[in-house]
Motif scaffolding. Sequence first.
Motif, mmCIF file in Angstrom:
data_model
loop_
_atom_site.group_PDB
_atom_site.id
_atom_site.type_symbol
_atom_site.label_atom_id
_atom_site.label_comp_id
_atom_site.label_asym_id
_atom_site.label_seq_id
_atom_site.Cartn_x
_atom_site.Cartn_y
_atom_site.Cartn_z
ATOM 1 N N ASN A 1 -1.839 12.987 -3.881
ATOM 2 C CA ASN A 1 -2.823 12.929 -4.960
ATOM 3 C C ASN A 1 -3.210 11.532 -5.429
ATOM 4 O O ASN A 1 -4.110 11.392 -6.255
ATOM 5 C CB ASN A 1 -2.287 13.714 -6.172
ATOM 6 C CG ASN A 1 -2.053 15.158 -5.801
ATOM 7 O OD1 ASN A 1 -2.923 15.802 -5.223
ATOM 8 N ND2 ASN A 1 -0.853 15.658 -6.069
ATOM 9 N N GLN A 2 -2.496 10.528 -4.976
ATOM 10 C CA GLN A 2 -2.832 9.187 -5.423
ATOM 11 C C GLN A 2 -2.625 8.186 -4.289
ATOM 12 O O GLN A 2 -1.901 8.480 -3.338
ATOM 13 C CB GLN A 2 -1.957 8.712 -6.578
ATOM 14 C CG GLN A 2 -1.296 9.759 -7.404
ATOM 15 C CD GLN A 2 -0.181 9.162 -8.251
ATOM 16 O OE1 GLN A 2 -0.413 8.217 -9.001
ATOM 17 N NE2 GLN A 2 0.999 9.705 -8.133
ATOM 18 N N ALA A 3 -3.235 7.032 -4.470
ATOM 19 C CA ALA A 3 -3.034 5.948 -3.493
ATOM 20 C C ALA A 3 -3.153 4.625 -4.231
ATOM 21 O O ALA A 3 -3.782 4.562 -5.296
ATOM 22 C CB ALA A 3 -4.078 6.027 -2.396
ATOM 23 N N GLU A 4 -2.559 3.594 -3.671
ATOM 24 C CA GLU A 4 -2.623 2.293 -4.327
ATOM 25 C C GLU A 4 -2.676 1.183 -3.270
ATOM 26 O O GLU A 4 -1.959 1.223 -2.274
ATOM 27 C CB GLU A 4 -1.379 2.101 -5.196
ATOM 28 C CG GLU A 4 -1.436 0.842 -6.040
ATOM 29 C CD GLU A 4 -0.214 0.690 -6.938
ATOM 30 O OE1 GLU A 4 -0.384 0.227 -8.073
ATOM 31 O OE2 GLU A 4 0.913 1.016 -6.499
ATOM 32 N N ASP A 5 -3.546 0.195 -3.506
ATOM 33 C CA ASP A 5 -3.595 -1.024 -2.692
ATOM 34 C C ASP A 5 -3.449 -2.188 -3.650
ATOM 35 O O ASP A 5 -4.277 -2.346 -4.549
ATOM 36 C CB ASP A 5 -4.948 -1.154 -1.977
ATOM 37 C CG ASP A 5 -5.194 -0.022 -1.012
ATOM 38 O OD1 ASP A 5 -4.581 -0.017 0.060
ATOM 39 O OD2 ASP A 5 -6.004 0.887 -1.340
ATOM 40 N N LYS B 1 0.852 -1.198 0.000
ATOM 41 C CA LYS B 1 0.000 0.000 0.000
ATOM 42 C C LYS B 1 0.877 1.232 0.000
ATOM 43 O O LYS B 1 1.907 1.248 0.651
ATOM 44 C CB LYS B 1 -0.858 0.075 1.267
ATOM 45 C CG LYS B 1 -1.751 -1.100 1.464
ATOM 46 C CD LYS B 1 -2.402 -1.075 2.845
ATOM 47 C CE LYS B 1 -3.183 -2.335 3.077
ATOM 48 N NZ LYS B 1 -4.244 -2.577 2.113
ATOM 49 N N TRP B 2 0.451 2.249 -0.679
ATOM 50 C CA TRP B 2 1.138 3.528 -0.559
ATOM 51 C C TRP B 2 0.177 4.653 -0.923
ATOM 52 O O TRP B 2 -0.852 4.438 -1.558
ATOM 53 C CB TRP B 2 2.401 3.596 -1.415
ATOM 54 C CG TRP B 2 2.141 3.565 -2.898
ATOM 55 C CD1 TRP B 2 2.081 2.443 -3.660
ATOM 56 C CD2 TRP B 2 1.891 4.664 -3.764
ATOM 57 N NE1 TRP B 2 1.822 2.765 -4.954
ATOM 58 C CE2 TRP B 2 1.694 4.137 -5.050
ATOM 59 C CE3 TRP B 2 1.811 6.048 -3.582
ATOM 60 C CZ2 TRP B 2 1.422 4.932 -6.157
ATOM 61 C CZ3 TRP B 2 1.548 6.846 -4.687
ATOM 62 C CH2 TRP B 2 1.352 6.291 -5.963
ATOM 63 N N ARG B 3 0.566 5.855 -0.511
ATOM 64 C CA ARG B 3 -0.290 7.001 -0.779
ATOM 65 C C ARG B 3 0.563 8.245 -0.780
ATOM 66 O O ARG B 3 1.482 8.389 0.024
ATOM 67 C CB ARG B 3 -1.336 7.080 0.340
ATOM 68 C CG ARG B 3 -2.227 8.273 0.238
ATOM 69 C CD ARG B 3 -3.295 8.187 1.316
ATOM 70 N NE ARG B 3 -3.848 9.499 1.540
ATOM 71 C CZ ARG B 3 -4.764 9.774 2.444
ATOM 72 N NH1 ARG B 3 -5.197 8.821 3.239
ATOM 73 N NH2 ARG B 3 -5.213 10.982 2.565
ATOM 74 N N ASP B 4 0.320 9.184 -1.737
ATOM 75 C CA ASP B 4 0.885 10.525 -1.603
ATOM 76 C C ASP B 4 -0.284 11.493 -1.621
ATOM 77 O O ASP B 4 -1.439 11.072 -1.496
ATOM 78 C CB ASP B 4 1.975 10.791 -2.664
ATOM 79 C CG ASP B 4 1.429 10.822 -4.077
ATOM 80 O OD1 ASP B 4 0.208 11.052 -4.238
ATOM 81 O OD2 ASP B 4 2.211 10.601 -5.020
#
Length: 362
Positions: free
Chosen positions: A160-164, A155-158
């Motif tokens: 403006n975006q995120a991802e699982d 998982k990561w997030r900044d």
Amino acid sequence: MSSATANNTTRVFRVVGLPGDGVGPEVYQSACQVLAVMDELFNLPIELDGQLIGGAAVDATGTPLPQATIDACKSADAALLGAVGGPKWDNHPAEQRPELGLLKIRAEFNLFCNLRPIVTHPALQAFSPLRPERLIGVDLMMVRELTGGIYFGKKWRDANQAEDVCRYTRSEIERITRAAGALARQRKGRITMVDKANVLETSRLWREVVSQVLEDEFPDVSLENLLVDAAAMHLLTRAADFDVMLTENLFGDILSDEASMLCGSMGLLPSASLNEDRFGLYEPIHGSAPDIAGQGKANPYAMLLSVAMMLRHSLDRADEADALERSIHQCWDEGILTPDLVPGGCSTARVTEAVCERLKPG
Ligand code: NAD
């Protein structure tokens, strides 16, 4: 609790008791009382080792799953959990959230196989939001993969975006398929596998592996494939057609809550989370119900049905599990229900007493 009636040949089971928070300790107490009576009636010696989890553990030790709890589970046959969480810990940092205790215990003991039986009972049909004719004969077992997929992926997030990331391996799918196949064999021999194979690559792998394992090892078990969006609809329109419903972590999370509404109340549904060594964590599906905690009106049936699952799946005492379920169903037939179902209903203590009074060998 150790039995005065236990003879030298009777195995003493070791169960870690995890009362937790809110109504957790209230329904756990009900389970302890029922197990004490069952020991007298059926020679079922269980050594209950009370340990901390959730908010109670955070308060006492600073962590939601203390090492002492992990160590106790390592030498136990099963663990019986009330519920965790509550507003008191809502603003604690992530590593001190009570719910983390649950995720950690699942990961620590590799509890990959989550079972939720969904069985409608004639005396409770009025409490479901569905029409009675849709509830007749519903008896399905949800088998949810519990330690893989999107909940455990990278998982990561900044800003403006995120991802699982949703990732599954062949061996993760094989072992849950074997668990579902073995269950289907003891039931009506049918598996419905739920996925999103028209869109997701992980679902396409699931389809391939599930059909291969069943073909090779469970040729007597039939397989139906259903897309998750269709499954959500079919659960409301033809739930009685399903026997074992097998699915991955995210879809299982959502579908099992939807299916619970077939039975009418959160307070009625048990669950089991098992690993390959038959160690299991048994718990009601409901949370800590802070709105009614401490009032003596928590519905203990989900917890007592979890005890029955524990007897059947981890302790090999299927006859005693049947006896407990019979006694619970008799209480339902007699209208012995808590206030979440009927205004002015019975207290937790009264329901517990009634279940104990109706317990008898089969
Ligand atoms: P909840 O399941 O605790 O309560 C939802 C509703 O159902 C409430 O109105 C409650 O009074 C009722 N209810 C639940 N169990 C009942 C019972 N045994 N008898 C009678 N009524 C019952 O869900 P929530 O309110 O969303 O969550 C409360 C807390 O529980 C939160 O901190 C949440 O994180 C936690 N939680 C824990 C678990 C778990 O321990 N496995 C599961 C879900 C939620």
